[in-house]
Design a protein around this motif. Structure first.
Motif, mmCIF file in Angstrom:
data_model
loop_
_atom_site.group_PDB
_atom_site.id
_atom_site.type_symbol
_atom_site.label_atom_id
_atom_site.label_comp_id
_atom_site.label_asym_id
_atom_site.label_seq_id
_atom_site.Cartn_x
_atom_site.Cartn_y
_atom_site.Cartn_z
ATOM 1 N N ASN A 64 0.785 -1.230 0.000
ATOM 2 C CA ASN A 64 0.000 0.000 0.000
ATOM 3 C C ASN A 64 0.819 1.283 0.000
ATOM 4 O OD1 ASN A 64 0.933 -0.457 2.661
ATOM 5 N ND2 ASN A 64 -0.667 0.857 3.471
ATOM 6 N N ILE A 65 2.109 1.197 -0.295
ATOM 7 C CA ILE A 65 2.928 2.405 -0.257
ATOM 8 C C ILE A 65 3.557 2.668 -1.626
ATOM 9 C CG2 ILE A 65 4.932 3.535 0.790
ATOM 10 C CD1 ILE A 65 4.337 2.065 3.365
ATOM 11 N N VAL A 66 3.441 3.920 -2.060
ATOM 12 C CA VAL A 66 4.102 4.370 -3.278
ATOM 13 C C VAL A 66 5.214 5.319 -2.837
ATOM 14 C CG1 VAL A 66 3.853 5.569 -5.476
ATOM 15 C CG2 VAL A 66 1.952 4.199 -4.581
ATOM 16 N N TYR A 67 6.435 5.023 -3.249
ATOM 17 C CA TYR A 67 7.589 5.857 -2.906
ATOM 18 C C TYR A 67 7.928 6.768 -4.083
ATOM 19 C CZ TYR A 67 8.268 2.668 1.004
ATOM 20 O OH TYR A 67 8.085 1.944 2.154
ATOM 21 N N PHE A 68 8.396 7.967 -3.748
ATOM 22 C CA PHE A 68 8.817 8.931 -4.753
ATOM 23 C C PHE A 68 10.237 9.368 -4.447
ATOM 24 C CE2 PHE A 68 4.291 9.002 -5.014
ATOM 25 C CZ PHE A 68 4.018 9.228 -6.348
ATOM 26 N N GLY A 69 10.950 9.759 -5.499
ATOM 27 C CA GLY A 69 12.325 10.185 -5.292
ATOM 28 C C GLY A 69 12.689 11.383 -6.138
ATOM 29 N N ALA A 70 13.670 12.120 -5.641
ATOM 30 C CA ALA A 70 14.308 13.188 -6.400
ATOM 31 C C ALA A 70 15.688 12.669 -6.776
ATOM 32 C CB ALA A 70 14.413 14.456 -5.564
ATOM 33 N N PHE A 71 15.978 12.706 -8.046
ATOM 34 C CA PHE A 71 17.230 12.165 -8.570
ATOM 35 C C PHE A 71 18.063 13.285 -9.172
ATOM 36 C CE2 PHE A 71 14.240 8.752 -8.423
ATOM 37 C CZ PHE A 71 14.980 7.617 -8.151
ATOM 38 N N LYS A 72 19.351 13.218 -8.943
ATOM 39 C CA LYS A 72 20.304 14.125 -9.592
ATOM 40 C C LYS A 72 21.324 13.232 -10.287
ATOM 41 C CE LYS A 72 23.531 17.891 -8.901
ATOM 42 N NZ LYS A 72 23.008 19.063 -9.537
ATOM 43 N N ASP A 73 21.433 13.387 -11.591
ATOM 44 C CA ASP A 73 22.343 12.539 -12.370
ATOM 45 C C ASP A 73 22.124 11.063 -12.051
ATOM 46 O OD1 ASP A 73 23.513 14.890 -13.404
ATOM 47 O OD2 ASP A 73 24.887 14.994 -11.696
ATOM 48 N N ASP A 74 20.877 10.640 -12.034
ATOM 49 C CA ASP A 74 20.477 9.252 -11.770
ATOM 50 C C ASP A 74 20.789 8.772 -10.357
ATOM 51 O OD1 ASP A 74 19.359 8.884 -14.309
ATOM 52 O OD2 ASP A 74 21.314 8.343 -15.146
ATOM 53 N N ARG A 75 21.162 9.682 -9.465
ATOM 54 C CA ARG A 75 21.416 9.328 -8.066
ATOM 55 C C ARG A 75 20.227 9.774 -7.220
ATOM 56 N NH1 ARG A 75 25.581 12.219 -3.909
ATOM 57 N NH2 ARG A 75 25.090 10.906 -2.123
ATOM 58 N N LEU A 76 19.684 8.873 -6.416
ATOM 59 C CA LEU A 76 18.587 9.210 -5.517
ATOM 60 C C LEU A 76 19.132 10.075 -4.389
ATOM 61 C CD1 LEU A 76 15.597 8.817 -4.712
ATOM 62 C CD2 LEU A 76 16.334 6.816 -3.401
ATOM 63 N N VAL A 77 18.604 11.313 -4.255
ATOM 64 C CA VAL A 77 19.107 12.238 -3.243
ATOM 65 C C VAL A 77 18.036 12.650 -2.233
ATOM 66 C CG1 VAL A 77 20.950 13.075 -4.748
ATOM 67 C CG2 VAL A 77 18.752 14.301 -4.677
ATOM 68 N N ALA A 78 16.765 12.365 -2.545
ATOM 69 C CA ALA A 78 15.668 12.656 -1.616
ATOM 70 C C ALA A 78 14.541 11.684 -1.903
ATOM 71 C CB ALA A 78 15.185 14.092 -1.770
ATOM 72 N N ALA A 79 13.776 11.377 -0.853
ATOM 73 C CA ALA A 79 12.700 10.403 -1.005
ATOM 74 C C ALA A 79 11.520 10.762 -0.111
ATOM 75 C CB ALA A 79 13.208 9.002 -0.651
ATOM 76 N N SER A 80 10.379 10.159 -0.429
ATOM 77 C CA SER A 80 9.161 10.329 0.353
ATOM 78 C C SER A 80 8.228 9.179 0.009
ATOM 79 C CB SER A 80 8.499 11.666 0.022
ATOM 80 O OG SER A 80 8.177 11.711 -1.354
#
Length: 173
Positions: A64-80
């Protein structure tokens, strides 16, 4: 420790987020789970759930959880994450974490914007969060994004190595 005046000053004061330069916001897939666990390990010493464990993340992603990410140059740097209760039509907007070197880029605002869009498409009617009372940035983010303050849960959660109070914020989608 709980600066409600600061949050109230920003409540409903939504401003469009500046464009995200050099970052890409997207849903996190199974291929990203190891990186997601690494971000959570880097940001939180302790957490109420085992988000440091890739197996736990995979299991919740399938449930039941959908995760989202902020990527910089294909590197995950933030998530929620969006912890959904689709039968009740609500979602908890939670698990925000940004690697220290990438803070100050409004990534939480951009993640939250994308999360809200995705939840609206699923027919979710209400979003809420339980944010660390000591985290001015997260509380201001929710206030600016139109969430209403619902109260404080005193000494409610073991997070980042200690017991902390949490603020409740909610918003109809």
């Amino acid at each position: 420790n709980i600066d409600l005046a600061l949050y109230k000053q920003n409540e409903g004061n939504k401003r469009p987020a500046e464009p995200v330069h050099d970052f890409h916001i997207r849903k996190i897939g199974a291929d990203d789970i190891e990186h997601l666990a690494e971000v959570y390990k880097a940001v939180f010493d302790t957490y109420p759930f085992p988000i440091h464990d890739p197996d736990y993340l995979k299991k919740t992603m399938q449930e039941n959880i959908v995760y989202f990410g902020a990527f910089k140059d294909d590197r995950l740097v933030a998530a929620s994450s969006c912890e959904m209760d689709e039968s009740a039509g609500n979602v908890e907007m939670t698990d925000f974490a940004t690697l220290p070197a990438f803070r100050g880029n409004a990534l939480a605002v951009h993640l939250l914007t994308e999360m809200e869009r995705a939840m609206q498409k699923r027919g979710i009617q209400t979003a809420y969060t339980i944010a660390r009372a000591l985290s001015a940035g997260m509380n201001i983010t929710f206030a600016k994004m139109g969430y209403q303050f619902g109260g404080t849960l005193i000494n409610n959660t073991n997070i980042s190595g200690k017991i902390e109070s949490m603020n409740v914020w909610y918003k109809p989608l």
